[in-house]
Design a protein around this motif. Structure first.
Motif, PDB file in Angstrom:
ATOM      1  N   ARG A  23       0.860  -1.184   0.000  1.00  7.28           N
ATOM      2  CA  ARG A  23       0.000   0.000   0.000  1.00  7.28           C
ATOM      3  C   ARG A  23       0.890   1.226   0.000  1.00  7.28           C
ATOM      4  O   ARG A  23       1.683   1.428   0.924  1.00  7.28           O
ATOM      5  N   LEU A  24       0.739   2.018  -1.026  1.00  6.20           N
ATOM      6  CA  LEU A  24       1.470   3.275  -1.138  1.00  6.20           C
ATOM      7  C   LEU A  24       0.600   4.407  -0.594  1.00  6.20           C
ATOM      8  O   LEU A  24      -0.620   4.368  -0.725  1.00  6.20           O
ATOM      9  N   SER A  25       1.285   5.395  -0.028  1.00 11.62           N
ATOM     10  CA  SER A  25       0.596   6.560   0.504  1.00 11.62           C
ATOM     11  C   SER A  25       1.108   7.822  -0.168  1.00 11.62           C
ATOM     12  O   SER A  25       2.292   7.922  -0.503  1.00 11.62           O
ATOM     13  N   CYS A  26       0.208   8.766  -0.334  1.00 12.39           N
ATOM     14  CA  CYS A  26       0.561  10.077  -0.874  1.00 12.39           C
ATOM     15  C   CYS A  26       0.054  11.110   0.121  1.00 12.39           C
ATOM     16  O   CYS A  26      -1.159  11.226   0.340  1.00 12.39           O
ATOM     17  N   ALA A  27       0.980  11.827   0.720  1.00 11.81           N
ATOM     18  CA  ALA A  27       0.645  12.864   1.691  1.00 11.81           C
ATOM     19  C   ALA A  27       0.819  14.226   1.050  1.00 11.81           C
ATOM     20  O   ALA A  27       1.735  14.437   0.248  1.00 11.81           O
ATOM     21  N   ALA A  28      -0.069  15.140   1.418  1.00 13.52           N
ATOM     22  CA  ALA A  28      -0.019  16.482   0.837  1.00 13.52           C
ATOM     23  C   ALA A  28       0.163  17.533   1.917  1.00 13.52           C
ATOM     24  O   ALA A  28      -0.365  17.410   3.020  1.00 13.52           O
ATOM     25  N   SER A  29       0.908  18.547   1.561  1.00 13.74           N
ATOM     26  CA  SER A  29       1.002  19.726   2.418  1.00 13.74           C
ATOM     27  C   SER A  29       0.793  20.948   1.552  1.00 13.74           C
ATOM     28  O   SER A  29       1.284  21.011   0.421  1.00 13.74           O
ATOM     29  N   GLY A  30       0.023  21.881   2.067  1.00 15.97           N
ATOM     30  CA  GLY A  30      -0.250  23.080   1.297  1.00 15.97           C
ATOM     31  C   GLY A  30      -1.285  22.898   0.214  1.00 15.97           C
ATOM     32  O   GLY A  30      -1.584  23.833  -0.530  1.00 15.97           O
ATOM     33  N   ILE A  31      -1.822  21.681   0.106  1.00 11.74           N
ATOM     34  CA  ILE A  31      -2.851  21.383  -0.897  1.00 11.74           C
ATOM     35  C   ILE A  31      -3.935  20.572  -0.218  1.00 11.74           C
ATOM     36  O   ILE A  31      -3.630  19.580   0.449  1.00 11.74           O
ATOM     37  N   GLY A  32      -5.170  20.970  -0.416  1.00 11.87           N
ATOM     38  CA  GLY A  32      -6.277  20.169   0.103  1.00 11.87           C
ATOM     39  C   GLY A  32      -6.677  19.148  -0.939  1.00 11.87           C
ATOM     40  O   GLY A  32      -7.438  19.448  -1.862  1.00 11.87           O
ATOM     41  N   LEU A  33      -6.165  17.923  -0.822  1.00  5.28           N
ATOM     42  CA  LEU A  33      -6.415  16.911  -1.855  1.00  5.28           C
ATOM     43  C   LEU A  33      -7.890  16.588  -2.017  1.00  5.28           C
ATOM     44  O   LEU A  33      -8.307  16.129  -3.087  1.00  5.28           O
ATOM     45  N   ARG A  34      -8.668  16.809  -0.972  1.00  2.00           N
ATOM     46  CA  ARG A  34     -10.086  16.443  -1.039  1.00  2.00           C
ATOM     47  C   ARG A  34     -10.816  17.175  -2.161  1.00  2.00           C
ATOM     48  O   ARG A  34     -11.866  16.732  -2.618  1.00  2.00           O
ATOM     49  N   TRP A  35     -10.302  18.315  -2.593  1.00  4.36           N
ATOM     50  CA  TRP A  35     -10.996  19.127  -3.592  1.00  4.36           C
ATOM     51  C   TRP A  35     -10.656  18.760  -5.020  1.00  4.36           C
ATOM     52  O   TRP A  35     -11.286  19.272  -5.957  1.00  4.36           O
ATOM     53  N   TYR A  36      -9.688  17.855  -5.232  1.00  3.26           N
ATOM     54  CA  TYR A  36      -9.172  17.606  -6.577  1.00  3.26           C
ATOM     55  C   TYR A  36      -9.067  16.111  -6.875  1.00  3.26           C
ATOM     56  O   TYR A  36      -9.035  15.281  -5.977  1.00  3.26           O
TER      57      TYR A  36
END
Length: 124
Positions: free
Chosen positions: A17-30
């Protein structure tokens, strides 16, 4: 800023299982996608998830084995890979085609929102 994690060595038929973490971006919107680049080959789109959680398979070969999901509370996107094959060895990247909320064609991702990649090696 996107950061992938979870890569490693796995035997054929195994799972990761790979994970992608975001900072400065709200991934929920895209929309968010996973790409991969095998040694000596061009990067290719694998799966994408829209902001409304509709999955798009860019590769027929992963259908039924790979699943993309997101956890909006953690601002994370995941790639569950089962039944891995040696030819799926490569660097896996997450990317967000901001400002798209739906999944565009793989060739329509800009260059701004990509992670640095995580290496997946499928070998016995």
């Amino acid at each position: 800023h996107l950061v992938e994690s979870g890569g490693g060595l796995v035997q054929p038929g195994g799972s990761l299982r790979l994970s992608c973490a975001a900072s400065g971006i709200g991934l929920r919107w895209y929309a968010v996608a996973w790409f991969r680049q095998a040694p000596g080959k061009e990067r290719e789109g694998v799966l994408c998830i829209s902001s409304s959680n509709v999955q798009t398979d860019y590769l027929d070969s992963v259908k039924g084995r790979f699943t993309i999901s997101r956890d909006n509370t953690k601002n994370m996107v995941y790639l569950q890979m089962d039944g891995l094959k040696p030819e799926e060895t490569g660097v896996y990247y997450c990317a967000a085609p901001i400002p798209n909320i739906n999944c565009p064609a793989p060739e329509n991702y800009g260059s701004d929102y990509w992670g640095q990649g995580t290496l997946v090696t499928v070998s016995s």
